[in-house]
Write a protein that holds these residues in place. Sequence first.
Motif, PDB file in Angstrom:
ATOM      1  N   ALA A 201      24.553  19.386 -40.957  1.00 39.68           N
ATOM      2  CA  ALA A 201      23.637  18.941 -39.902  1.00 39.68           C
ATOM      3  C   ALA A 201      23.840  19.763 -38.636  1.00 39.68           C
ATOM      4  O   ALA A 201      22.878  20.219 -38.001  1.00 39.68           O
ATOM      5  N   ALA A 202      25.090  19.987 -38.267  1.00 31.80           N
ATOM      6  CA  ALA A 202      25.407  20.750 -37.059  1.00 31.80           C
ATOM      7  C   ALA A 202      24.949  22.195 -37.160  1.00 31.80           C
ATOM      8  O   ALA A 202      24.651  22.841 -36.145  1.00 31.80           O
ATOM      9  N   ALA A 203      24.881  22.713 -38.389  1.00 31.75           N
ATOM     10  CA  ALA A 203      24.474  24.109 -38.597  1.00 31.75           C
ATOM     11  C   ALA A 203      22.956  24.282 -38.561  1.00 31.75           C
ATOM     12  O   ALA A 203      22.453  25.410 -38.585  1.00 31.75           O
ATOM     13  N   THR A 204      22.220  23.168 -38.498  1.00 27.61           N
ATOM     14  CA  THR A 204      20.757  23.215 -38.442  1.00 27.61           C
ATOM     15  C   THR A 204      20.299  23.018 -37.005  1.00 27.61           C
ATOM     16  O   THR A 204      20.437  21.935 -36.437  1.00 27.61           O
ATOM     17  N   GLU A 205      19.778  24.097 -36.387  1.00 27.54           N
ATOM     18  CA  GLU A 205      19.344  24.021 -34.993  1.00 27.54           C
ATOM     19  C   GLU A 205      17.894  23.536 -34.904  1.00 27.54           C
ATOM     20  O   GLU A 205      16.998  24.084 -35.560  1.00 27.54           O
ATOM     21  N   VAL A 206      17.714  22.507 -34.079  1.00 33.29           N
ATOM     22  CA  VAL A 206      16.405  21.852 -33.976  1.00 33.29           C
ATOM     23  C   VAL A 206      15.896  21.914 -32.537  1.00 33.29           C
ATOM     24  O   VAL A 206      16.651  21.692 -31.593  1.00 33.29           O
ATOM     25  N   ASN A 207      14.612  22.188 -32.385  1.00 32.39           N
ATOM     26  CA  ASN A 207      13.985  22.179 -31.066  1.00 32.39           C
ATOM     27  C   ASN A 207      12.845  21.170 -31.033  1.00 32.39           C
ATOM     28  O   ASN A 207      12.187  20.910 -32.054  1.00 32.39           O
ATOM     29  N   MET A 208      12.611  20.623 -29.851  1.00 37.11           N
ATOM     30  CA  MET A 208      11.498  19.703 -29.624  1.00 37.11           C
ATOM     31  C   MET A 208      10.600  20.291 -28.553  1.00 37.11           C
ATOM     32  O   MET A 208      11.030  20.525 -27.415  1.00 37.11           O
ATOM     33  N   VAL A 209       9.335  20.567 -28.908  1.00 38.16           N
ATOM     34  CA  VAL A 209       8.370  21.173 -27.989  1.00 38.16           C
ATOM     35  C   VAL A 209       7.270  20.157 -27.699  1.00 38.16           C
ATOM     36  O   VAL A 209       6.763  19.489 -28.602  1.00 38.16           O
ATOM     37  N   ARG A 210       6.918  20.055 -26.425  1.00 40.29           N
ATOM     38  CA  ARG A 210       5.862  19.115 -26.034  1.00 40.29           C
ATOM     39  C   ARG A 210       4.763  19.839 -25.270  1.00 40.29           C
ATOM     40  O   ARG A 210       5.015  20.522 -24.284  1.00 40.29           O
ATOM     41  N   PHE A 211       3.517  19.684 -25.747  1.00 41.58           N
ATOM     42  CA  PHE A 211       2.345  20.229 -25.066  1.00 41.58           C
ATOM     43  C   PHE A 211       1.761  19.126 -24.183  1.00 41.58           C
ATOM     44  O   PHE A 211       1.457  18.032 -24.674  1.00 41.58           O
ATOM     45  N   VAL A 212       1.630  19.412 -22.898  1.00 38.79           N
ATOM     46  CA  VAL A 212       1.218  18.398 -21.927  1.00 38.79           C
ATOM     47  C   VAL A 212      -0.041  18.843 -21.190  1.00 38.79           C
ATOM     48  O   VAL A 212      -0.063  19.913 -20.583  1.00 38.79           O
ATOM     49  N   GLU A 213      -1.079  18.023 -21.246  1.00 40.46           N
ATOM     50  CA  GLU A 213      -2.299  18.341 -20.520  1.00 40.46           C
ATOM     51  C   GLU A 213      -2.011  18.433 -19.026  1.00 40.46           C
ATOM     52  O   GLU A 213      -1.391  17.544 -18.442  1.00 40.46           O
ATOM     53  N   GLY A 214      -2.427  19.539 -18.427  1.00 36.56           N
ATOM     54  CA  GLY A 214      -2.249  19.704 -16.992  1.00 36.56           C
ATOM     55  C   GLY A 214      -0.874  20.176 -16.568  1.00 36.56           C
ATOM     56  O   GLY A 214      -0.538  20.141 -15.383  1.00 36.56           O
ATOM     57  N   ALA A 215      -0.062  20.624 -17.522  1.00 36.65           N
ATOM     58  CA  ALA A 215       1.292  21.083 -17.176  1.00 36.65           C
ATOM     59  C   ALA A 215       1.707  22.208 -18.115  1.00 36.65           C
ATOM     60  O   ALA A 215       1.030  22.512 -19.102  1.00 36.65           O
ATOM     61  N   ASP A 216       2.862  22.826 -17.807  1.00 34.13           N
ATOM     62  CA  ASP A 216       3.399  23.860 -18.686  1.00 34.13           C
ATOM     63  C   ASP A 216       3.906  23.234 -19.986  1.00 34.13           C
ATOM     64  O   ASP A 216       4.101  22.016 -20.090  1.00 34.13           O
ATOM     65  N   ILE A 217       4.144  24.087 -20.958  1.00 34.32           N
ATOM     66  CA  ILE A 217       4.719  23.640 -22.225  1.00 34.32           C
ATOM     67  C   ILE A 217       6.196  23.329 -21.987  1.00 34.32           C
ATOM     68  O   ILE A 217       6.875  24.034 -21.226  1.00 34.32           O
ATOM     69  N   ARG A 218       6.690  22.285 -22.630  1.00 33.70           N
ATOM     70  CA  ARG A 218       8.069  21.861 -22.404  1.00 33.70           C
ATOM     71  C   ARG A 218       8.929  22.004 -23.661  1.00 33.70           C
ATOM     72  O   ARG A 218       8.536  21.563 -24.741  1.00 33.70           O
ATOM     73  N   ILE A 219      10.079  22.617 -23.477  1.00 35.07           N
ATOM     74  CA  ILE A 219      11.095  22.644 -24.526  1.00 35.07           C
ATOM     75  C   ILE A 219      12.159  21.641 -24.077  1.00 35.07           C
ATOM     76  O   ILE A 219      12.742  21.795 -22.995  1.00 35.07           O
ATOM     77  N   TYR A 220      12.371  20.634 -24.866  1.00 33.70           N
ATOM     78  CA  TYR A 220      13.267  19.557 -24.442  1.00 33.70           C
ATOM     79  C   TYR A 220      14.729  19.913 -24.652  1.00 33.70           C
ATOM     80  O   TYR A 220      15.117  20.449 -25.691  1.00 33.70           O
ATOM     81  N   GLY A 221      15.530  19.586 -23.629  1.00 35.09           N
ATOM     82  CA  GLY A 221      16.968  19.810 -23.698  1.00 35.09           C
ATOM     83  C   GLY A 221      17.680  18.660 -24.390  1.00 35.09           C
ATOM     84  O   GLY A 221      17.095  17.932 -25.189  1.00 35.09           O
ATOM     85  N   LYS A 222      18.940  18.447 -24.010  1.00 32.61           N
ATOM     86  CA  LYS A 222      19.774  17.442 -24.674  1.00 32.61           C
ATOM     87  C   LYS A 222      19.853  16.125 -23.910  1.00 32.61           C
ATOM     88  O   LYS A 222      20.216  15.099 -24.483  1.00 32.61           O
ATOM     89  N   GLU A 223      19.511  16.171 -22.597  1.00 32.30           N
ATOM     90  CA  GLU A 223      19.695  14.990 -21.759  1.00 32.30           C
ATOM     91  C   GLU A 223      18.407  14.181 -21.641  1.00 32.30           C
ATOM     92  O   GLU A 223      17.806  14.070 -20.576  1.00 32.30           O
TER      93      GLU A 223
END
Length: 328
Positions: A201-223
């Motif tokens: 599980a730790a060796a699998t890197e996962v990202n969460m991306v959010r597209f938001v109307e009226g704002a920049d694209i967001r890559i979510y951190g850990k906090e």
Amino acid sequence: MISNSLRRRRAAALAAVVAGALALTACGSDSDSGGAKEKKDSKAAEKRTLKTVMGDVQVVAEPQRVVVLDTAELDSVMTLGVKPVGTTRTDSATGFPAHLPADQLKDVKLVGEMMTPNLEAIAALKPDLILTSKLRHGDKYAELKKIAPTVMTESTGLPWKENFLVHAEALNKQDEAKKTVADYTAHVAEVTKALGGKEKAAATEVNMVRFVEGADIRIYGKENYIGTVLADVGLGRPAVTDKAEDGFMLNVSPEKIDMAEADVIFHSTIGDPKKAKATEVLGGPVWKNLAAVKAGKVFPVQDELWIQGIGYTGADKILDELQAALTK
């Protein structure tokens, strides 16, 4: 030989005794019922003092009419088996988060938008408890506490587990909360095991991306909420997440979407996909050239669950979706 007259007198006497006994039984039942009701009413009227970020708040022992003003509080009360009388609207078609059971939300009144709740609508519901956070409605605390005892947490999102315990205490549902936490912990362990164990599980890197109307694209951190769920499972996070402001998120333009590269990418959209740049990015060459996209390791998810859910019921559903995606 007993005369007919004597039989009649005995029968009449017996009937009177029976009638009297039935009357006493009925009186006893009414008394017992009334006593039980009085005991319940007395219990409901008892007060408890909670220490909150806004100071001490007195709440009734067993709140019956609860209004919640954000999705985290809504998830908490539903998870604990309490049906609120009112809540604020979400961006979904029904106004309620789709991951929560619709049948259990029947007759729950919508009291305005999350950031602009309708105070008159809240007061009309005659609540005996209001749940929200200082982050969302601290500026309305003076008005809200005039309507009903208002229990606020400092913020939302990242401290969702601690906030859940505050909500449970306000509702007097501590035992139910302990079971919820234990069940979630067991569920996390099951998912980690299904992914091949902690090391895999730790060796699998996962990202969460959010597209938001009226704002920049967001890559979510850990906090943040979803960051904690991914961490619970033990999944790895790419180095870009360390660049997130306050650990929360990193804003990027469509041209920089390659910064979202990871072994697995989940993405959500809030608002109109075209206005949120989701249509442009997901159909563009930079996105299509990502290794995760080429490997078929990119998964669209519900924004109202993965980002806005903020609770144990939501987290359980995310765990199921994580397991399904990562074991394909």
